[in-house]
Scaffold this active site. Structure first.
Site, short mmCIF file in Angstrom:
data_model
loop_
_atom_site.label_atom_id
_atom_site.label_comp_id
_atom_site.label_asym_id
_atom_site.label_seq_id
_atom_site.Cartn_x
_atom_site.Cartn_y
_atom_site.Cartn_z
N GLU A 65 0.84 -1.21 0.00
CA GLU A 65 0.00 0.00 0.00
C GLU A 65 0.87 1.26 0.00
O GLU A 65 0.58 2.24 -0.69
CB GLU A 65 -0.93 -0.02 1.22
CG GLU A 65 -1.94 -1.16 1.16
CD GLU A 65 -2.87 -1.18 2.36
OE1 GLU A 65 -2.37 -1.38 3.49
OE2 GLU A 65 -4.08 -1.00 2.18
N GLU B 224 -3.46 -10.18 4.12
CA GLU B 224 -4.51 -9.80 5.07
C GLU B 224 -5.49 -10.95 5.30
O GLU B 224 -5.95 -11.17 6.43
CB GLU B 224 -5.28 -8.57 4.54
CG GLU B 224 -4.56 -7.25 4.75
CD GLU B 224 -3.47 -6.95 3.72
OE1 GLU B 224 -3.13 -7.83 2.91
OE2 GLU B 224 -2.95 -5.82 3.73
C1 1HE Z 1 7.02 -8.54 12.00
C2 1HE Z 1 6.29 -8.41 10.80
C3 1HE Z 1 5.07 -7.68 10.85
C4 1HE Z 1 8.06 -9.56 10.38
N1 1HE Z 1 4.70 -7.15 12.04
N2 1HE Z 1 6.60 -7.99 13.14
N3 1HE Z 1 2.27 -8.53 7.16
C5 1HE Z 1 2.45 -9.85 7.08
O1 1HE Z 1 1.56 -10.64 7.30
C6 1HE Z 1 3.85 -10.28 6.76
C7 1HE Z 1 4.47 -10.96 7.98
N4 1HE Z 1 5.90 -11.22 7.79
C8 1HE Z 1 6.38 -12.24 7.04
O2 1HE Z 1 5.66 -12.97 6.39
C9 1HE Z 1 7.88 -12.44 7.06
O3 1HE Z 1 8.39 -11.78 8.21
C10 1HE Z 1 8.61 -11.88 5.81
C11 1HE Z 1 8.26 -12.75 4.59
C12 1HE Z 1 8.23 -10.43 5.54
C13 1HE Z 1 10.13 -11.89 6.05
O4 1HE Z 1 10.54 -13.21 6.45
P1 1HE Z 1 11.93 -13.38 7.20
O5 1HE Z 1 12.15 -14.88 7.35
O6 1HE Z 1 12.99 -12.60 6.50
O7 1HE Z 1 11.78 -12.69 8.64
P2 1HE Z 1 11.05 -13.25 9.97
O8 1HE Z 1 11.97 -14.17 10.69
O9 1HE Z 1 9.67 -13.75 9.63
O10 1HE Z 1 10.83 -11.92 10.80
C14 1HE Z 1 11.90 -11.26 11.47
C15 1HE Z 1 11.30 -10.48 12.60
O11 1HE Z 1 10.41 -9.49 12.09
C16 1HE Z 1 10.44 -11.34 13.52
O12 1HE Z 1 10.53 -10.80 14.84
P3 1HE Z 1 11.50 -11.46 15.96
O13 1HE Z 1 11.29 -10.58 17.13
O14 1HE Z 1 11.00 -12.86 16.12
O15 1HE Z 1 12.89 -11.40 15.39
C17 1HE Z 1 9.04 -11.12 13.00
O16 1HE Z 1 8.05 -11.34 13.95
C18 1HE Z 1 9.12 -9.64 12.67
N5 1HE Z 1 8.10 -9.26 11.69
N6 1HE Z 1 6.96 -9.05 9.82
C19 1HE Z 1 5.45 -7.33 13.12
N7 1HE Z 1 4.33 -7.46 9.77
C20 1HE Z 1 -2.94 -0.69 7.20
S1 1HE Z 1 -3.48 -2.24 7.03
C21 1HE Z 1 -2.22 -3.19 6.38
C22 1HE Z 1 -2.43 -4.61 6.71
C23 1HE Z 1 -1.19 -5.42 6.54
O17 1HE Z 1 -0.13 -4.93 6.27
S2 1HE Z 1 -1.42 -7.10 6.72
C24 1HE Z 1 0.12 -7.81 6.33
C25 1HE Z 1 1.02 -7.91 7.52
#
Ligand code: 1HE
Length: 266
Positions: A120, A140
């Protein structure tokens, strides 16, 4: 030699801003959370665009680490009620409108995850460069939520309602090449080369007449959304205003006197 200078805009630690001549560079700098967008970051983006000095003529926005942005910071979502949820989404709308309908054209340089709110954010920019590592998704549906950062308006206009429906219902991800084909990006770049391409494009944009950039950012999208008769009338008015500008006259004179670059050769 790196000619970048820090920009004196107070920003949260999740953002970094530099100037390079007429170009300002905004970097999402929360790689440990994959540049997930928390409230502080969204408000920091607004602050950045509102505080840009007049000397800045184009912006390049990119992300630190392996990904452009993992979207909304999901850890902030758990305790919100309906009224707070509406206010939160409207806050994102306000900030992304500041990008799309601000003073300055924005080039987004994308790599890795460009998902959810990250997509977005990218869709609010005016030109998108995608490195070949990019993948686009709207997870989402899997998270049990809905787009809230303008995606249902901006992403559907980029790629069409049917594709956004599929992305949200099935969790489909698009690769860089697919994204280029369907219109998510304008340019593809090799890994690590997106920023150079983005800066090159930003310099071209900065070289345009300011009134043309204004018309392209503010008038063109409104014409595209209006009924054809109103659109054509608005186009005629904007064309007349633009050609009456001193800068346009100087540029046309330069072309006629063979002092201007030819199309496709600059
Ligand atoms: C996060 C987030 C996040 C990572 N919020 N903390 N977005 C999503 O559903 C995408 C969620 N994220 C992922 O699917 C993956 O993290 C990725 C594909 C983006 C990257 O994978 P990777 O293997 O490089 O990283 P990771 O090990 O999954 O994440 C590293 C850290 O980032 C980890 O935290 P840690 O404390 O365990 O190290 C994750 O929890 C954190 N992290 N993504 C919070 N999104 C206005 S409305 C909009 C609505 C949306 O955007 S919905 C989509 C949300």
């Amino acid at each position: 030699m790196d000619m970048r200078e820090p920009l004196a805009i107070p920003l949260p630690p999740s953002l970094a801003a530099h100037a390079q001549g007429e170009i300002a560079i905004l970097r999402l700098s929360r790689p440990e959370k994959r540049n997930a967008l928390d409230d502080e970051t969204i408000l920091g983006i607004e602050m950045f665009f509102e505080a840009l000095p007049d000397s800045v003529k184009a912006v390049v926005m990119h992300g630190e680490g392996e990904h452009f942005s993992a979207g909304l910071d999901l850890s902030e979502l758990t305790e919100r009620d309906i009224v707070e949820g509406i206010a939160h989404s409207r806050m994102w709308h306000r900030v992304f409108d500041t990008i799309q309908y601000g003073r300055i054209p924005v080039v987004a340089v994308l790599h890795g995850a460009v998902v959810g709110g990250g997509l977005e954010l990218a869709a609010a920019a005016h030109v998108r460069v995608a490195e070949r590592s990019v993948f686009y998704a709207l997870p989402e549906g899997q998270r049990g939520i809905f787009v809230g950062g303008g995606g249902s308006v901006r992403i559907t206009r980029l790629v069409g309602l049917a594709r956004v429906m599929d992305m949200m219902l099935t969790g489909r991800a698009y690769s860089a090449e697919e994204g280029q084909t369907i219109g998510l990006s304008h340019y593809l770049a090799a890994p690590g080369e997106g920023l150079i391409k983005g800066l090159e494009l930003a310099h071209r944009i900065a070289g345009n007449a300011p009134l043309t950039n204004f018309a392209v950012m503010h008038v063109l999208p409104r014409i595209a959304e209006s009924d054809p008769a109103s659109g054509l009338l608005t186009e005629a008015l904007m064309a007349a205003i633009a050609q009456d500008d001193e800068e346009a006259k100087a540029r046309l004179k330069a072309f006629l006197e063979k002092r201007a670059a030819k199309v496709g050769r600059n």
